[in-house]
Design a protein around this motif. Structure first.
Motif, PDB file in Angstrom:
ATOM      1  N   GLU A   1     -42.881   3.751  23.345  1.00 52.13           N
ATOM      2  CA  GLU A   1     -42.183   3.532  22.076  1.00 52.13           C
ATOM      3  C   GLU A   1     -40.717   3.972  22.196  1.00 52.13           C
ATOM      4  OE1 GLU A   1     -43.708   5.733  18.749  1.00 52.13           O
ATOM      5  OE2 GLU A   1     -42.475   4.625  17.308  1.00 52.13           O
ATOM      6  N   SER A   2     -40.475   5.074  22.881  1.00 53.99           N
ATOM      7  CA  SER A   2     -39.096   5.531  23.089  1.00 53.99           C
ATOM      8  C   SER A   2     -38.280   4.481  23.835  1.00 53.99           C
ATOM      9  CB  SER A   2     -39.082   6.834  23.886  1.00 53.99           C
ATOM     10  OG  SER A   2     -39.862   7.814  23.256  1.00 53.99           O
ATOM     11  N   ILE A   3     -38.925   3.827  24.788  1.00 59.24           N
ATOM     12  CA  ILE A   3     -38.238   2.784  25.564  1.00 59.24           C
ATOM     13  C   ILE A   3     -37.918   1.581  24.674  1.00 59.24           C
ATOM     14  CG2 ILE A   3     -38.546   1.107  27.438  1.00 59.24           C
ATOM     15  CD1 ILE A   3     -40.134   3.309  28.946  1.00 59.24           C
ATOM     16  N   ARG A   4     -38.889   1.186  23.852  1.00 61.47           N
ATOM     17  CA  ARG A   4     -38.643   0.052  22.949  1.00 61.47           C
ATOM     18  C   ARG A   4     -37.527   0.376  21.967  1.00 61.47           C
ATOM     19  NH1 ARG A   4     -44.344  -0.446  23.321  1.00 61.47           N
ATOM     20  NH2 ARG A   4     -44.664   0.866  21.503  1.00 61.47           N
ATOM     21  N   ASN A   5     -37.535   1.597  21.436  1.00 52.25           N
ATOM     22  CA  ASN A   5     -36.487   1.986  20.484  1.00 52.25           C
ATOM     23  C   ASN A   5     -35.109   2.003  21.133  1.00 52.25           C
ATOM     24  OD1 ASN A   5     -38.265   2.211  18.363  1.00 52.25           O
ATOM     25  ND2 ASN A   5     -38.603   4.418  18.675  1.00 52.25           N
TER      26      ASN A   5
END
Lengths: 112, 112
Positions: A69-73
């Motif tokens: 999720e951190s990567i997508r954000n």
């Protein structure tokens, strides 16, 4: 930014491997790249980043993250998106982004 | 070897991210590094390798493999093990090896 050996926590953690070939045009690239490292470093879930660039303009940048999720954000960050557009329009001949999970790691330190 | 942008098949596939800082001593390093790339390329399950080195002697080498067994076998290769020992004794100040799985990738090519 010429840092290619950072500390990361115990796996598992997530990674983005960004492999790129620069185009001829490089004016302003270094500033943008440094700003992106600074910006990434402030994102939730960021663990660290390593980068290396060859004299021929090919480069590898590997960032590490707590979760996907951190990567997508990070990918969706507005300033980062603008930099992605500028990169495609001006700086990169080609690049590949690979996203995955690091499951194990080990190392060596001569000074340890 | 200054190749940092290669083609890989559809994920998933596996990866080894090798991040290193050279020591002062570099005589013979380039030959050994090139030989290891040549040797890795002939291993079962090898998909490709990318490497970039900064002027300050820090570097990132990322290799891609069909499965984890291929990675374990490469680590155990006799000539590679000898190179690992030489690397620790002579060439590297420190390094980290991170092993994981690439789950998705995408790219950009201005000439496409």
């Amino acid at each position: 930014m010429e840092q290619a050996t950072i500390k990361t926590p115990q796996p598992p953690y997530y990674t983005v491997v960004f492999s790129a070939q620069m185009s001829e045009r490089t004016d302003g690239y270094e500033d943008m790249a440094m700003r992106m490292v600074e910006l990434a470093s402030g994102q939730p879930g960021f663990l660290g980043i390593e980068t290396a660039q060859n004299p021929n303009g090919s480069s590898i940048t590997v960032s590490y993250w707590v979760d996907e999720e951190s990567i997508r954000n990070w990918k969706k960050n507005v300033e980062h998106q603008e930099a992605q557009r500028t990169g495609r329009a001006e700086f990169y001949q080609n690049y590949t982004v690979r996203v995955g999970r690091i499951d194990r790691d080990y190392g060596f330190d001569a000074s340890a």
